[in-house]
Design a protein around this motif. Structure first.
Motif, PDB file in Angstrom:
ATOM      1  N   SER A 373       0.811  -1.215   0.000  1.00 28.58           N
ATOM      2  CA  SER A 373       0.000   0.000   0.000  1.00 28.58           C
ATOM      3  C   SER A 373       0.849   1.271   0.000  1.00 28.58           C
ATOM      4  N   PRO A 374       0.822   2.055  -1.075  1.00 29.67           N
ATOM      5  CA  PRO A 374       1.483   3.357  -1.061  1.00 29.67           C
ATOM      6  C   PRO A 374       0.904   4.278   0.009  1.00 29.67           C
ATOM      7  N   GLN A 375      -0.419   4.172   0.231  1.00 33.11           N
ATOM      8  CA  GLN A 375      -1.068   5.041   1.208  1.00 33.11           C
ATOM      9  C   GLN A 375      -0.531   4.788   2.613  1.00 33.11           C
ATOM     10  N   LEU A 376      -0.291   3.531   2.949  1.00 28.19           N
ATOM     11  CA  LEU A 376       0.238   3.210   4.272  1.00 28.19           C
ATOM     12  C   LEU A 376       1.605   3.850   4.469  1.00 28.19           C
ATOM     13  N   LEU A 377       2.444   3.806   3.448  1.00 24.60           N
ATOM     14  CA  LEU A 377       3.766   4.412   3.562  1.00 24.60           C
ATOM     15  C   LEU A 377       3.671   5.923   3.743  1.00 24.60           C
TER      16      LEU A 377
END
Length: 443
Positions: A373-377
């Protein structure tokens, strides 16, 4: 706390190191090796549970034919990198003993299948990284072994490598799990020190959880008193009931549920069936009740994660595969807030009780999670970003590598211009590691 995991010829890792902190995020493409890191943690978890090497790699059944342990994926034939004769797992640990910080290096080398008789330990040792050389060694196997079925080990008194005595252990089990049994009846100071140290390491290894949550398992009723959440989410209702018996924890549970889901939940109920099994029901402010049978998969997953972290029997280390599964992208930052707040407050006591001592040891709570997940990063705090790593394989190479994202050249500079999520989406992390590896090869 486990500070570093060093893999040599393990699965698809020929030579790799994973640096660890409280919260650790692993990113990488499919088939890069993230799940093999999970297998490495499961291997040392099996050591903590006192299993033989054959049981760790295969399966462990208890009386009555009940499966207690599922083996490592691939078993004997695929545990070593490209059929290597042996593989090794080295672990650097740190924990506090009162006001003193102690760091240890545990080394283990294994031959997967000796003469078609099963796996055996080739070498095993436990060192202190203390600068005081006379306190350096707790035990160390001899480099040459006359009997391949046994392991001759030197146990120096007080860590003094110039003295000490030798003992022989069976090679089909790690020494770490045998040594406490061997010295259980001894009353000398050497036995006391080794017993405390080894028992605390085994406690850390044993206290690991590998959550792969299943909506079906989370919906199964459970009996009150079953306070350990199963790896698939079993016993969710009884663990939540145990949490709700503490008013402060119940309040926190309701608040997190309100934040993480659109439900206006204000309470929990635990109706019982004819057998006494309970199933959790969520009570909204309007009076509407939603049982686990009809709750959404995402809601149950939220509850299970919270139950794992707030439950009465927390683990030292949690491993989540794809942490973001079932979670709406706009709620990911709330989940990270929960995890990071729990980790900051998460010192866990290890109490070693024996006839000689009662020594309280503490070890920080850790969480390792894989993610795509890019959003989590994007939501990671700077302190957590320190232990985000990329797992990758270079073109035309069979072995996998691990690198902390902040160790990639110019990563910090580039992240000031583009967020880390965008770098993951674009494939920059893998491209950068490949480019740097090409430069090193030219040099």
């Amino acid at each position: 706390m486990i500070k570093k995991l060093i893999l040599k010829n393990f699965k698809n890792f020929q030579d790799a190191e994973l640096s660890l902190g409280p919260l650790n995020i692993l990113v990488g493409t499919n088939a890069s090796g993230k799940s093999n890191i999970r297998d490495a943690f499961r291997f040392i978890h099996g050591i903590g549970r006192g299993y033989s090497l054959a049981d760790i790699l295969g399966e462990k059944y208890v009386e009555g034919g009940i499966l207690q342990w599922r083996g490592i994926r691939g078993g004997l034939n695929e545990i070593a990198y490209q059929g290597a004769a042996s593989f090794s797992l080295d672990v650097i640990l740190e924990f506090s003993e009162g006001f003193q910080l102690r760091e240890l290096l545990y080394k283990l080398e294994i031959e997967p299948n000796f003469n078609n008789k099963g796996p055996r330990v080739i070498k095993e040792s436990l060192y202190s990284t203390s600068t005081h050389s006379n306190e350096a060694i707790y035990f160390d196997s001899y480099p040459e072994q006359p009997d391949p079925q046994h392991l001759t080990v030197k146990i120096p008194p007080g860590g003094n490598h110039r003295k000490g005595h030798t003992e022989t252990f069976i090679a089909d089990r790690p020494i770490l799990g045998q040594i406490v049994e061997r010295i259980a009846g001894r009353k000398d100071n050497i036995a006391q020190d080794i017993k405390i140290i080894v028992s605390s390491i085994l406690s850390i290894f044993r206290s690991m959880r590998f959550l792969d949550l299943s909506s079906e398992a989370m919906r199964i009723p459970s009996f009150p008193g079953q306070t350990i959440l199963g790896d698939r989410g079993e016993n969710l209702s009884s663990v939540l009931k145990a949490i709700c018996e503490d008013e402060q924890l119940k309040k926190a549970l309701v608040q997190w549920l309100q934040e993480l889901t659109p439900m206006d939940a204000v309470d929990f109920e635990f109706p019982a069936d004819q057998q006494g099994r309970i199933i959790v029901s969520l009570v909204e402010e309007s009076g509407k009740k939603t049982s686990a049978y009809s709750a959404s998969d995402g809601t149950l997953r939220f509850l299970a994660m919270i139950a794992a972290l707030l439950g009465p029997e927390p683990a030292h280390l949690y491993f989540f595969e794809e942490l973001e599964n079932g979670i709406h992208p706009t709620r990911l930052y709330l989940l990270l807030q929960l995890i990071e707040s729990k980790i900051k407050a998460g010192e866990i006591s290890i109490e070693i009780n024996n006839e000689f001592s009662h020594v309280p040891l503490t070890s920080s709570l850790q969480l390792v999670a894989t993610s795509h997940s890019p959003q989590l990063l994007r939501f990671l705090e700077p302190g957590s970003l320190k232990f985000a790593s990329v797992v990758y394989r270079l073109p035309k190479h069979n072995d996998a590598k691990i690198k902390r994202i902040l160790d990639i050249a110019d990563a910090e500079k580039i992240m000031k211009q583009q967020d880390l999520g965008r770098l993951l989406e674009s494939g920059w992390l893998e491209d950068a590691t490949a480019f740097l590896s090409d430069l090193e090869a030219v040099r």
